[in-house]
Design a protein around this motif. Structure first.
Motif, mmCIF file in Angstrom:
data_model
loop_
_atom_site.group_PDB
_atom_site.id
_atom_site.type_symbol
_atom_site.label_atom_id
_atom_site.label_comp_id
_atom_site.label_asym_id
_atom_site.label_seq_id
_atom_site.Cartn_x
_atom_site.Cartn_y
_atom_site.Cartn_z
ATOM 1 N N ALA A 22 0.798 -1.222 0.000
ATOM 2 C CA ALA A 22 0.000 0.000 0.000
ATOM 3 C C ALA A 22 0.832 1.275 0.000
ATOM 4 N N GLY A 23 2.095 1.214 0.433
ATOM 5 C CA GLY A 23 2.931 2.416 0.447
ATOM 6 C C GLY A 23 3.224 2.973 -0.922
ATOM 7 N N GLY A 24 3.265 2.110 -1.935
ATOM 8 C CA GLY A 24 3.495 2.567 -3.301
ATOM 9 C C GLY A 24 4.856 3.187 -3.502
ATOM 10 N N VAL A 25 4.904 4.251 -4.325
ATOM 11 C CA VAL A 25 6.144 4.965 -4.637
ATOM 12 C C VAL A 25 5.921 6.440 -4.347
ATOM 13 N N ASP A 26 6.836 7.040 -3.576
ATOM 14 C CA ASP A 26 6.736 8.455 -3.235
ATOM 15 C C ASP A 26 7.992 9.180 -3.705
ATOM 16 N N MET A 27 7.851 9.946 -4.806
ATOM 17 C CA MET A 27 8.947 10.766 -5.331
ATOM 18 C C MET A 27 8.600 12.250 -5.222
ATOM 19 N N SER A 28 7.737 12.589 -4.268
ATOM 20 C CA SER A 28 7.280 13.973 -4.147
ATOM 21 C C SER A 28 8.410 14.928 -3.775
ATOM 22 N N ALA A 29 9.438 14.437 -3.080
ATOM 23 C CA ALA A 29 10.565 15.288 -2.678
ATOM 24 C C ALA A 29 11.815 15.018 -3.505
ATOM 25 N N ALA A 30 11.732 14.150 -4.496
ATOM 26 C CA ALA A 30 12.917 13.766 -5.273
ATOM 27 C C ALA A 30 13.366 14.889 -6.195
ATOM 28 N N ASN A 31 14.665 14.947 -6.459
ATOM 29 C CA ASN A 31 15.218 15.901 -7.423
ATOM 30 C C ASN A 31 15.828 15.197 -8.633
ATOM 31 N N ARG A 32 15.746 13.865 -8.658
ATOM 32 C CA ARG A 32 16.217 13.064 -9.780
ATOM 33 C C ARG A 32 15.194 11.971 -10.053
ATOM 34 N N GLY A 33 15.338 11.339 -11.201
ATOM 35 C CA GLY A 33 14.415 10.288 -11.569
ATOM 36 C C GLY A 33 14.776 8.941 -10.953
ATOM 37 N N LEU A 34 13.917 7.967 -11.221
ATOM 38 C CA LEU A 34 14.125 6.597 -10.756
ATOM 39 C C LEU A 34 13.891 5.653 -11.918
ATOM 40 N N ARG A 35 14.878 4.777 -12.167
ATOM 41 C CA ARG A 35 14.754 3.763 -13.216
ATOM 42 C C ARG A 35 14.582 2.403 -12.558
ATOM 43 N N VAL A 36 13.540 1.679 -12.952
ATOM 44 C CA VAL A 36 13.271 0.359 -12.389
ATOM 45 C C VAL A 36 13.223 -0.652 -13.527
ATOM 46 N N SER A 37 14.182 -1.565 -13.559
ATOM 47 C CA SER A 37 14.207 -2.602 -14.590
ATOM 48 C C SER A 37 13.769 -3.953 -14.030
ATOM 49 N N ALA A 38 13.590 -4.026 -12.721
ATOM 50 C CA ALA A 38 13.101 -5.263 -12.102
ATOM 51 C C ALA A 38 11.587 -5.372 -12.290
ATOM 52 N N PRO A 39 11.023 -6.592 -12.328
ATOM 53 C CA PRO A 39 9.569 -6.752 -12.408
ATOM 54 C C PRO A 39 8.909 -6.185 -11.150
ATOM 55 N N ILE A 40 7.698 -5.635 -11.319
ATOM 56 C CA ILE A 40 6.960 -5.062 -10.195
ATOM 57 C C ILE A 40 5.577 -5.703 -10.133
ATOM 58 N N ASN A 41 5.197 -6.193 -8.953
ATOM 59 C CA ASN A 41 3.861 -6.725 -8.731
ATOM 60 C C ASN A 41 3.091 -5.775 -7.814
ATOM 61 N N ILE A 42 1.953 -5.287 -8.296
ATOM 62 C CA ILE A 42 1.100 -4.411 -7.497
ATOM 63 C C ILE A 42 0.225 -5.311 -6.633
ATOM 64 N N SER A 43 0.594 -5.463 -5.343
ATOM 65 C CA SER A 43 -0.065 -6.439 -4.487
ATOM 66 C C SER A 43 -1.121 -5.829 -3.571
ATOM 67 N N ALA A 44 -1.304 -4.493 -3.634
ATOM 68 C CA ALA A 44 -2.333 -3.810 -2.846
ATOM 69 C C ALA A 44 -2.651 -2.492 -3.532
ATOM 70 N N PRO A 45 -3.845 -1.944 -3.325
ATOM 71 C CA PRO A 45 -4.147 -0.620 -3.894
ATOM 72 C C PRO A 45 -3.123 0.403 -3.413
ATOM 73 N N GLN A 46 -2.645 1.253 -4.330
ATOM 74 C CA GLN A 46 -1.559 2.161 -3.966
ATOM 75 C C GLN A 46 -1.474 3.343 -4.902
ATOM 76 N N THR A 47 -0.647 4.324 -4.484
ATOM 77 C CA THR A 47 -0.422 5.540 -5.258
ATOM 78 C C THR A 47 1.062 5.707 -5.535
ATOM 79 N N TRP A 48 1.376 6.069 -6.777
ATOM 80 C CA TRP A 48 2.744 6.422 -7.143
ATOM 81 C C TRP A 48 2.768 7.926 -7.387
ATOM 82 N N ILE A 49 3.578 8.645 -6.598
ATOM 83 C CA ILE A 49 3.667 10.097 -6.692
ATOM 84 C C ILE A 49 4.993 10.479 -7.339
ATOM 85 N N VAL A 50 4.926 11.252 -8.416
ATOM 86 C CA VAL A 50 6.136 11.776 -9.065
ATOM 87 C C VAL A 50 6.063 13.292 -8.953
ATOM 88 N N GLY A 51 7.000 13.868 -8.183
ATOM 89 C CA GLY A 51 6.928 15.274 -7.832
ATOM 90 C C GLY A 51 7.364 16.220 -8.936
#
Length: 211
Positions: A22-51
């Motif tokens: 449920a925590g998802g992804v929080d980039m609201s305070a980030a100053n750089r991007g994030l690259r994810v090449s690993a597989p991702i399973n969404i196992s609960a309702p969640q929010t991804w924030i890109v600031g």
């Protein structure tokens, strides 16, 4: 996953799936991007924030799961894989850039949808939402149903100097609604110039405004 201030792009790699809860992804305070090449399973309702000051959240790993995913924040979420995600995806703000395949059921766009990939589920462009194919110019393909709400926007770019243009492609019917905006990037337009902006099985309805 929380991304804070970094000196360079952060990255997550590997072959083992990341089970995001449920925590998802929080980039609201980030100053750089994030690259994810690993597989991702969404196992609960969640929010991804890109600031607003973050670079893109660039996901090239396969996205799976059936839970609700919400994209929030003014930044860009980029999906580049052939994904198996079958949950609902809501773009509340910012941009979703699809250069791979996505079959969200449904995909509801209140921000901006762009890219050159394929959307295989139901796609709804909500009031205030924007469909803007290409990256920067190209075609976005819909093999699932596509619907435009009143006050939605289709934003298309053409380049008369290069004879290229954005395109909305589907093997189904397109029912026009909302607003259409077309911008020429280069080259003088002349009478008789033609650009195929929509390719569909059939065409119905009408845009409320065209500029």
């Amino acid at each position: 996953v929380m991304v804070l201030q970094t000196k360079q792009y952060a990255s997550i790699a590997g072959t083992n799936p990341i089970n995001l809860r449920a925590g998802g992804v929080d980039m609201s305070a980030a100053n750089r991007g994030l690259r994810v090449s690993a597989p991702i399973n969404i196992s609960a309702p969640q929010t991804w924030i890109v600031g607003p000051t973050a670079g893109a959240l660039n996901v090239s790993g396969i996205l799976t799961g059936k839970e609700k995913l919400t994209k929030a924040g003014p930044g860009t979420l980029e999906l580049n894989a052939t994904n198996d995600f079958l949950g609902s995806l809501i773009v509340d703000a910012g941009k979703l850039l699809v250069n791979g395949t996505l079959a969200a059921r449904p995909l509801l766009v209140r921000g901006t949808l762009s890219g050159t990939g394929s959307l295989d589920g139901l796609t709804l462009i909500d009031s205030g939402g924007v469909l803007s194919p290409g990256n920067p110019i190209g075609a976005l393909t819909f093999t699932g149903p596509l619907a435009f709400f009143s006050n939605s926007v289709v934003f298309l770019e053409i380049n008369n100097a290069l004879h290229t243009n954005d395109q909305v492609k589907t093997d189904r019917a397109i029912i026009y609604n909302g607003n259409l905006t077309v911008t020429n990037l280069a080259g003088e337009l002349n009478g008789g110039d033609r650009f195929k902006l929509f390719e569909a099985e059939s065409y119905e309805g009408a845009f409320e405004h065209i500029t």
